[in-house]
Design an enzyme around this catalytic site. Structure first.
Site, PDB file in Angstrom:
ATOM      1  N   HIS A 181       0.814  -1.223   0.000  1.00  0.00           N
ATOM      2  CA  HIS A 181       0.000   0.000   0.000  1.00  0.00           C
ATOM      3  C   HIS A 181       0.847   1.272   0.000  1.00  0.00           C
ATOM      4  O   HIS A 181       0.359   2.340   0.388  1.00  0.00           O
ATOM      5  CB  HIS A 181      -0.976  -0.008   1.199  1.00  0.00           C
ATOM      6  CG  HIS A 181      -2.011  -1.095   1.102  1.00  0.00           C
ATOM      7  ND1 HIS A 181      -2.741  -1.544   2.182  1.00  0.00           N
ATOM      8  CD2 HIS A 181      -2.443  -1.814   0.028  1.00  0.00           C
ATOM      9  CE1 HIS A 181      -3.569  -2.492   1.774  1.00  0.00           C
ATOM     10  NE2 HIS A 181      -3.405  -2.678   0.487  1.00  0.00           N
ATOM     11  N   CYS A 196       2.923  20.357  -6.917  1.00  0.00           N
ATOM     12  CA  CYS A 196       4.030  19.677  -7.605  1.00  0.00           C
ATOM     13  C   CYS A 196       4.886  20.706  -8.345  1.00  0.00           C
ATOM     14  O   CYS A 196       4.345  21.519  -9.107  1.00  0.00           O
ATOM     15  CB  CYS A 196       3.435  18.670  -8.589  1.00  0.00           C
ATOM     16  SG  CYS A 196       4.662  17.903  -9.655  1.00  0.00           S
ATOM     17  N   GLY A 252      -1.473  -9.666  12.378  1.00  0.00           N
ATOM     18  CA  GLY A 252      -1.916  -8.312  12.716  1.00  0.00           C
ATOM     19  C   GLY A 252      -2.724  -7.630  11.627  1.00  0.00           C
ATOM     20  O   GLY A 252      -2.648  -6.412  11.483  1.00  0.00           O
ATOM     21  N   THR A 253      -3.502  -8.419  10.895  1.00  0.00           N
ATOM     22  CA  THR A 253      -4.389  -7.794   9.894  1.00  0.00           C
ATOM     23  C   THR A 253      -5.805  -8.321  10.055  1.00  0.00           C
ATOM     24  O   THR A 253      -5.997  -9.503  10.370  1.00  0.00           O
ATOM     25  CB  THR A 253      -3.893  -8.030   8.446  1.00  0.00           C
ATOM     26  OG1 THR A 253      -4.880  -7.532   7.529  1.00  0.00           O
ATOM     27  CG2 THR A 253      -3.620  -9.490   8.139  1.00  0.00           C
ATOM     28  N   ASN A 262      -2.836 -13.084  15.829  1.00  0.00           N
ATOM     29  CA  ASN A 262      -3.748 -11.953  16.047  1.00  0.00           C
ATOM     30  C   ASN A 262      -4.466 -12.183  17.375  1.00  0.00           C
ATOM     31  O   ASN A 262      -4.957 -13.281  17.621  1.00  0.00           O
ATOM     32  CB  ASN A 262      -4.771 -11.894  14.893  1.00  0.00           C
ATOM     33  CG  ASN A 262      -5.444 -10.538  14.777  1.00  0.00           C
ATOM     34  OD1 ASN A 262      -5.858  -9.953  15.766  1.00  0.00           O
ATOM     35  ND2 ASN A 262      -5.568 -10.050  13.554  1.00  0.00           N
ATOM     36  N   PRO A 263      -4.547 -11.159  18.226  1.00  0.00           N
ATOM     37  CA  PRO A 263      -5.279 -11.355  19.490  1.00  0.00           C
ATOM     38  C   PRO A 263      -6.776 -11.538  19.263  1.00  0.00           C
ATOM     39  O   PRO A 263      -7.474 -12.043  20.139  1.00  0.00           O
ATOM     40  CB  PRO A 263      -5.031 -10.066  20.286  1.00  0.00           C
ATOM     41  CG  PRO A 263      -4.192  -9.183  19.439  1.00  0.00           C
ATOM     42  CD  PRO A 263      -3.940  -9.836  18.116  1.00  0.00           C
TER      43      PRO A 263
HETATM   44  C1  BJW Z   1      -2.967  -6.946  16.472  1.00  0.00           C
HETATM   45  C2  BJW Z   1      -2.399  -6.261  17.543  1.00  0.00           C
HETATM   46  C3  BJW Z   1      -1.148  -6.735  18.015  1.00  0.00           C
HETATM   47  C4  BJW Z   1      -4.278  -5.301  17.039  1.00  0.00           C
HETATM   48  N1  BJW Z   1      -0.574  -7.786  17.434  1.00  0.00           N
HETATM   49  N2  BJW Z   1      -2.384  -7.996  15.924  1.00  0.00           N
HETATM   50  C5  BJW Z   1     -13.240  -7.580  -3.230  1.00  0.00           C
HETATM   51  C6  BJW Z   1     -14.323  -7.638  -2.394  1.00  0.00           C
HETATM   52  C7  BJW Z   1     -14.790  -6.498  -1.758  1.00  0.00           C
HETATM   53  C8  BJW Z   1     -14.189  -5.247  -1.961  1.00  0.00           C
HETATM   54  C9  BJW Z   1     -13.118  -5.192  -2.797  1.00  0.00           C
HETATM   55  C10 BJW Z   1     -12.663  -6.344  -3.426  1.00  0.00           C
HETATM   56  N3  BJW Z   1     -11.591  -5.991  -4.181  1.00  0.00           N
HETATM   57  C11 BJW Z   1     -11.364  -4.659  -4.029  1.00  0.00           C
HETATM   58  C12 BJW Z   1     -12.284  -4.151  -3.196  1.00  0.00           C
HETATM   59  C13 BJW Z   1     -12.388  -2.718  -2.768  1.00  0.00           C
HETATM   60  C14 BJW Z   1     -11.396  -2.338  -1.702  1.00  0.00           C
HETATM   61  C15 BJW Z   1     -11.626  -3.204  -0.464  1.00  0.00           C
HETATM   62  O1  BJW Z   1     -10.896  -4.113  -0.166  1.00  0.00           O
HETATM   63  N4  BJW Z   1     -12.633  -2.869   0.315  1.00  0.00           N
HETATM   64  C16 BJW Z   1     -12.931  -3.611   1.554  1.00  0.00           C
HETATM   65  C17 BJW Z   1     -12.868  -2.668   2.749  1.00  0.00           C
HETATM   66  C18 BJW Z   1     -14.254  -4.266   1.423  1.00  0.00           C
HETATM   67  N5  BJW Z   1     -10.029  -2.465  -2.166  1.00  0.00           N
HETATM   68  C19 BJW Z   1      -9.444  -1.528  -2.896  1.00  0.00           C
HETATM   69  O2  BJW Z   1     -10.029  -0.519  -3.241  1.00  0.00           O
HETATM   70  C20 BJW Z   1      -8.000  -1.772  -3.318  1.00  0.00           C
HETATM   71  N6  BJW Z   1      -7.825  -1.507  -4.695  1.00  0.00           N
HETATM   72  C21 BJW Z   1      -8.250  -2.357  -5.644  1.00  0.00           C
HETATM   73  O3  BJW Z   1      -8.755  -3.423  -5.385  1.00  0.00           O
HETATM   74  O4  BJW Z   1      -8.020  -1.903  -6.921  1.00  0.00           O
HETATM   75  C22 BJW Z   1      -8.676  -2.583  -7.996  1.00  0.00           C
HETATM   76  C23 BJW Z   1     -10.011  -1.920  -8.169  1.00  0.00           C
HETATM   77  C24 BJW Z   1     -10.038  -0.573  -8.442  1.00  0.00           C
HETATM   78  C25 BJW Z   1     -11.264   0.025  -8.621  1.00  0.00           C
HETATM   79  C26 BJW Z   1     -12.429  -0.705  -8.486  1.00  0.00           C
HETATM   80  C27 BJW Z   1     -12.359  -2.070  -8.172  1.00  0.00           C
HETATM   81  C28 BJW Z   1     -11.125  -2.674  -8.015  1.00  0.00           C
HETATM   82  C29 BJW Z   1      -7.075  -0.792  -2.603  1.00  0.00           C
HETATM   83  C30 BJW Z   1      -7.020  -1.034  -1.142  1.00  0.00           C
HETATM   84  C31 BJW Z   1      -6.115   0.002  -0.491  1.00  0.00           C
HETATM   85  C32 BJW Z   1      -6.221  -0.004   1.018  1.00  0.00           C
HETATM   86  N7  BJW Z   1      -5.586   1.163   1.510  1.00  0.00           N
HETATM   87  C33 BJW Z   1      -5.501   1.375   2.954  1.00  0.00           C
HETATM   88  C34 BJW Z   1      -4.960   2.806   3.205  1.00  0.00           C
HETATM   89  C35 BJW Z   1      -3.478   2.870   2.899  1.00  0.00           C
HETATM   90  C36 BJW Z   1      -2.905   4.207   3.231  1.00  0.00           C
HETATM   91  C37 BJW Z   1      -3.042   4.554   4.698  1.00  0.00           C
HETATM   92  O5  BJW Z   1      -2.539   3.837   5.578  1.00  0.00           O
HETATM   93  O6  BJW Z   1      -3.656   5.577   4.953  1.00  0.00           O
HETATM   94  O7  BJW Z   1      -4.644   0.409   3.551  1.00  0.00           O
HETATM   95  S1  BJW Z   1      -7.049   1.078   3.805  1.00  0.00           S
HETATM   96  C38 BJW Z   1      -6.336   0.356   5.242  1.00  0.00           C
HETATM   97  O8  BJW Z   1      -6.720  -1.042   5.362  1.00  0.00           O
HETATM   98  C39 BJW Z   1      -4.830   0.382   5.002  1.00  0.00           C
HETATM   99  C40 BJW Z   1      -4.413  -0.942   5.569  1.00  0.00           C
HETATM  100  O9  BJW Z   1      -3.179  -1.336   5.002  1.00  0.00           O
HETATM  101  C41 BJW Z   1      -5.558  -1.855   5.173  1.00  0.00           C
HETATM  102  C42 BJW Z   1      -5.667  -3.112   5.976  1.00  0.00           C
HETATM  103  O10 BJW Z   1      -5.894  -2.824   7.320  1.00  0.00           O
HETATM  104  P1  BJW Z   1      -5.184  -3.733   8.432  1.00  0.00           P
HETATM  105  O11 BJW Z   1      -3.729  -3.595   8.329  1.00  0.00           O
HETATM  106  O12 BJW Z   1      -5.726  -5.104   8.362  1.00  0.00           O
HETATM  107  O13 BJW Z   1      -5.604  -2.989   9.771  1.00  0.00           O
HETATM  108  P2  BJW Z   1      -6.925  -3.125  10.669  1.00  0.00           P
HETATM  109  O14 BJW Z   1      -6.989  -1.948  11.535  1.00  0.00           O
HETATM  110  O15 BJW Z   1      -8.111  -3.422   9.828  1.00  0.00           O
HETATM  111  O16 BJW Z   1      -6.681  -4.446  11.540  1.00  0.00           O
HETATM  112  C43 BJW Z   1      -5.679  -4.518  12.535  1.00  0.00           C
HETATM  113  C44 BJW Z   1      -5.624  -5.927  13.074  1.00  0.00           C
HETATM  114  O17 BJW Z   1      -4.558  -5.994  14.012  1.00  0.00           O
HETATM  115  C45 BJW Z   1      -6.891  -6.368  13.822  1.00  0.00           C
HETATM  116  O18 BJW Z   1      -7.275  -7.663  13.350  1.00  0.00           O
HETATM  117  C46 BJW Z   1      -6.456  -6.455  15.287  1.00  0.00           C
HETATM  118  O19 BJW Z   1      -7.098  -7.499  16.001  1.00  0.00           O
HETATM  119  C47 BJW Z   1      -4.981  -6.750  15.128  1.00  0.00           C
HETATM  120  N8  BJW Z   1      -4.121  -6.344  16.257  1.00  0.00           N
HETATM  121  N9  BJW Z   1      -3.216  -5.250  17.967  1.00  0.00           N
HETATM  122  C48 BJW Z   1      -1.182  -8.398  16.435  1.00  0.00           C
HETATM  123  N10 BJW Z   1      -0.496  -6.113  19.098  1.00  0.00           N
END
Ligand code: BJW
Length: 250
Positions: A119, A147, A187-188, A213-214
């Site tokens: 990302h 820019c 952690g995702t 993951n907790p």
């Molecule tokens: C611990 C802990 C400890 C806590 N130890 N663990 C298929 C189906 C449905 C939707 C889609 C699909 N394909 C695409 C989509 C749309 C969309 C999507 O996925 N939406 C869903 C929300 C439904 N995806 C996209 O748009 C992607 N692009 C794409 O597919 O392009 C093709 C396309 C284009 C146009 C139309 C259609 C297709 C792009 C996704 C980009 C995500 N970007 C972000 C922001 C990045 C910049 C920023 O940081 O600001 O990325 S969103 C955000 O979520 C960020 C993260 O990397 C990402 C994942 O989150 P993550 O890391 O899992 O964090 P959390 O907070 O969710 O979870 C934390 C976890 O840690 C928890 O489980 C806790 O329990 C755990 N935890 N303490 C271990 N100590």
């Protein structure tokens, strides 16, 4: 922390390992996860509503300021024992690929080398219209700055919702997932695609699937092993058990 003996055995014998990390890995470095309730200044905003081209078009200053706040937080943070345990794993496993959804740069700072940042990285900038890499701009009161080449607005070099991931990076991650013996998801929340497809791809190709993951996720029920603990605890414990000669202070 007690480790299942079968897990110790498979990790010790593994030749190809893929690790996918998310925001939870950096939680113990003081960086809030993406879907944690936000605190302070940003408590009333939903991150999913800020991380999109639509949000930036609607209110570029707000999105810029949110990223500036997060960038400062990342710059003031250091890797935790979970990040360092992954560096130790990379040193000991013949083919190791670390795929991260995090934009905070902490894996690289810890010393991970075989790293794919799905990302992007919050420490880099590009421009909105033409995606020119931007490393500096004229001093200005205007936010975001512009820019120097095309004068469009500057934005962070991260992947927002609805944007394509870098094709080379996601393809490399997919190939590694298809070939690995063990796939770790750490952690995702496993709800953001296409990252969440990677463990599914690994499972389809016969990999052992381990979740750290907790809290449970939609993929927990497919896991061969679940370490239900913070990664800063579980990963050093795993490394120490599999390779007892590793210095825990490293
Ligand atoms: C611990 C802990 C400890 C806590 N130890 N663990 C298929 C189906 C449905 C939707 C889609 C699909 N394909 C695409 C989509 C749309 C969309 C999507 O996925 N939406 C869903 C929300 C439904 N995806 C996209 O748009 C992607 N692009 C794409 O597919 O392009 C093709 C396309 C284009 C146009 C139309 C259609 C297709 C792009 C996704 C980009 C995500 N970007 C972000 C922001 C990045 C910049 C920023 O940081 O600001 O990325 S969103 C955000 O979520 C960020 C993260 O990397 C990402 C994942 O989150 P993550 O890391 O899992 O964090 P959390 O907070 O969710 O979870 C934390 C976890 O840690 C928890 O489980 C806790 O329990 C755990 N935890 N303490 C271990 N100590």
């Amino acid at each position: 922390m007690e480790m299942p003996s079968a897990l110790i055995e498979v990790v010790r014998n593994a030749r190809r390992v893929v690790v996918l990390t998310g925001a939870g890995v950096s939680a113990e470095s003081g960086i809030p996860t993406f879907r944690d309730a936000q605190t302070g200044l940003w408590a009333r905003y939903d991150p999913e509503e800020l991380a999109s081209p639509r949000a930036f078009k609607r209110n570029p200053k707000l999105v810029w300021q949110w990223y500036q706040w997060r960038r400062d937080l990342c710059a003031g943070s250091t890797p935790n024992p979970g990040h360092f345990a992954l560096v130790e794993m990379e040193r000991r496993i013949p083919e190791f690929t670390l795929v991260t959804q995090n934009v905070d740069g902490l894996h690289a700072l810890a010393g991970s080398r075989q790293l794919l940042e799905l990302h992007g990285n919050i420490g880099r900038y590009i421009c909105y219209d033409r995606r020119h890499p931007v490393t500096g701009w004229e001093p200005t009161d205007e936010l975001p700055p512009r820019c120097p080449i095309c004068h469009s607005l500057v934005r962070p070099d991260v992947v927002w919702f609805g944007e394509q991931l870098d094709a080379i990076v996601i393809n490399r991650a997919a190939v590694a997932a298809e070939r690995c013996d063990i796939f770790f998801s750490i952690g995702t929340s496993s709800i953001v695609y296409p990252a969440a497809l990677l463990p599914q791809l690994a499972l389809e190709h016969g990999a052992i699937f381990v979740e750290v993951n907790p809290n449970p996720t939609p993929l927990t029920r497919f896991a061969d092993f679940v370490l239900q603990a913070p990664s800063g605890v579980a990963l050093p414990a795993l490394v120490q058990t599999v390779w007892p000669e590793v210095d825990s202070g490293s």
